[in-house]
Design an enzyme around this catalytic site. Structure first.
Site, PDB file in Angstrom:
ATOM      1  N   SER A  44       0.900  -1.337  -0.004  1.00 34.92           N
ATOM      2  CA  SER A  44       0.059  -0.025  -0.111  1.00 34.92           C
ATOM      3  C   SER A  44       0.709   1.351   0.041  1.00 34.92           C
ATOM      4  CB  SER A  44      -0.916   0.132   1.232  1.00 34.92           C
ATOM      5  OG  SER A  44      -1.849   0.790   1.115  1.00 34.92           O
ATOM      6  N   ASP A 167      -6.053  -4.302  -1.961  1.00 38.15           N
ATOM      7  CA  ASP A 167      -5.111  -3.779  -1.101  1.00 38.15           C
ATOM      8  C   ASP A 167      -4.181  -4.975  -0.707  1.00 38.15           C
ATOM      9  OD1 ASP A 167      -3.451  -2.501   0.759  1.00 38.15           O
ATOM     10  OD2 ASP A 167      -5.046  -1.987   1.896  1.00 38.15           O
TER      11      ASP A 167
END
Length: 373
Positions: A44, A167
């Site tokens: 991320s 993610d």
């Protein structure tokens, strides 16, 4: 001291705007030309910080967090509550490529050459399993967007290589295991875990859930004074309730690991068994989803959140009790960070960045013999 004959990995946790701390740490590394690494892995926001570190663009990581993630165009809380698309990652990554301070991809490729690899962790939606893709490749836009695509905040499908991705933090918040898989056992880990929590890691996923619930409630309460959306708080409370109940069901039926004791792995075989258990756990989540369906925004957010907290607890275990053949340096905040994942004030972000600079300089002075004063 770092040995030129050894291989080292740099592993950077995400955390949204908390990534300002890692941006500061890595900028301090750039200042001192400290880069002994052959493997870079980020999840991320950590992948974005890894990118700017590889290109040696001092200040780029901070610029993105401070000047882009704080805009309503990046994240709109009102849209989130109204179940509209609240996060505009396409706009954000267009700026990574063509903004006022773009990422220098060609410079990054030159720095990596043939002997270094920079990877972003992303999660397969179906398997809830972590995969690692090169950051400085032709599909960089999709890879970086995928590693930052928080399931509850970004609704659009990201598809390539025949899979859908979200993610990387769902499956590997701190991707230490991938470095071990690649047989690089000297690891510098940059995390957002405060040093005050040393030897007090969140060894229970349920404790992590309680912490998340409190953070969500605090964030919600701070906005409800000017948001008049009927039933919003009740809906989120019900989501919290189902989330906690589902996690408890899974733990009772399958997850027998005692999180109150530390995992001490002494060889690859034990780690392999541990990783295999994670894969079985991911499959169980899929079975549970069919038995207890829960839809939020049309995706499997409940299962992803459970996987996120389980995997984070395991990453903390690895860091606190690494295998005996691992040398792990944990670069972490000295105290709780001021920033939140989103909706932080610029002053909080700048404070965490300065904190990262200070911690990074102290790390180099202590472990690399460079006086950064």
């Amino acid at each position: 001291m770092f040995d030129n004959d050894e291989q080292y990995s740099l592993i950077v946790q995400g955390g949204g705007q908390k990534g300002a701390f890692a941006a500061g740490v890595l900028d301090s590394f750039i200042e001192q030309q400290f880069d002994p690494f052959s493997l870079y892995i980020g999840t991320s926001a950590g992948a974005l910080n890894v990118s700017s570190y590889v290109t040696k663009q001092h200040g780029l990581g901070l610029d993105f967090i401070l000047n882009y993630t704080t805009r309503d165009r990046f994240f709109d809380f009102n849209k989130f509550l109204a179940k509209k698309q609240p996060m505009d990652l396409d706009w954000a990554f267009d700026l990574v490529n063509q903004g006022e301070f773009p990422l220098d991809f060609e410079r990054g490729k030159r720095h990596l050459g043939e002997n270094r690899v920079a990877l972003a962790c992303i999660t397969d939606v179906e398997e809830l399993k972590d995969y690692y893709y090169p950051i400085f490749a032709d599909n960089w836009f999709d890879v970086l967007k995928a590693t930052c695509a928080i399931p509850m905040l970004y609704y659009n499908d990201i598809e390539f290589d025949g899979k859908k991705w979200v993610d990387g933090g769902v499956s590997a918040t701190i991707p230490v295991e991938e470095s071990y898989r690649r047989d690089i056992k000297n690891m510098v880990v940059v995390s957002t875990i405060p040093a005050s929590e040393k030897n007090q890691f969140h060894t229970s996923a349920m404790q992590s859930i309680e912490k998340w619930k409190k953070e969500l409630e605090l964030g919600l309460d701070s906005h409800l004074s000017h948001l008049r959306l009927s039933g919003t708080k009740e809906k989120l409370s019900e989501f919290q309730k189902q989330f906690t109940e589902k996690l408890q069901t899974i733990r009772n039926e399958y997850w027998k690991m005692d999180f109150t004791s530390k995992i001490k792995m002494t060889d690859k075989a034990k780690l392999t068994r541990w990783l295999h258990d994670k894969e079985k756990f991911a499959r169980l989540l899929d079975i549970q989803n069919k038995a207890i369906p829960f839809q939020f925004g049309g995706t499997r957010h409940l299962e992803m959140l459970v996987a996120h907290y389980m995997n984070h607890a395991q990453a903390e275990q690895f860091i606190s009790s690494p295998p005996e053949d691992v040398n792990l340096w944990h670069v972490q905040p000295e105290h709780e960070l001021a920033s939140k994942g989103l909706m932080s004030a610029k002053e909080q972000i700048l404070s965490d960045y300065q904190h990262g600079l200070s911690v990074g300089r102290a790390f180099i002075k202590q472990h690399h013999g460079i006086d950064t004063a």
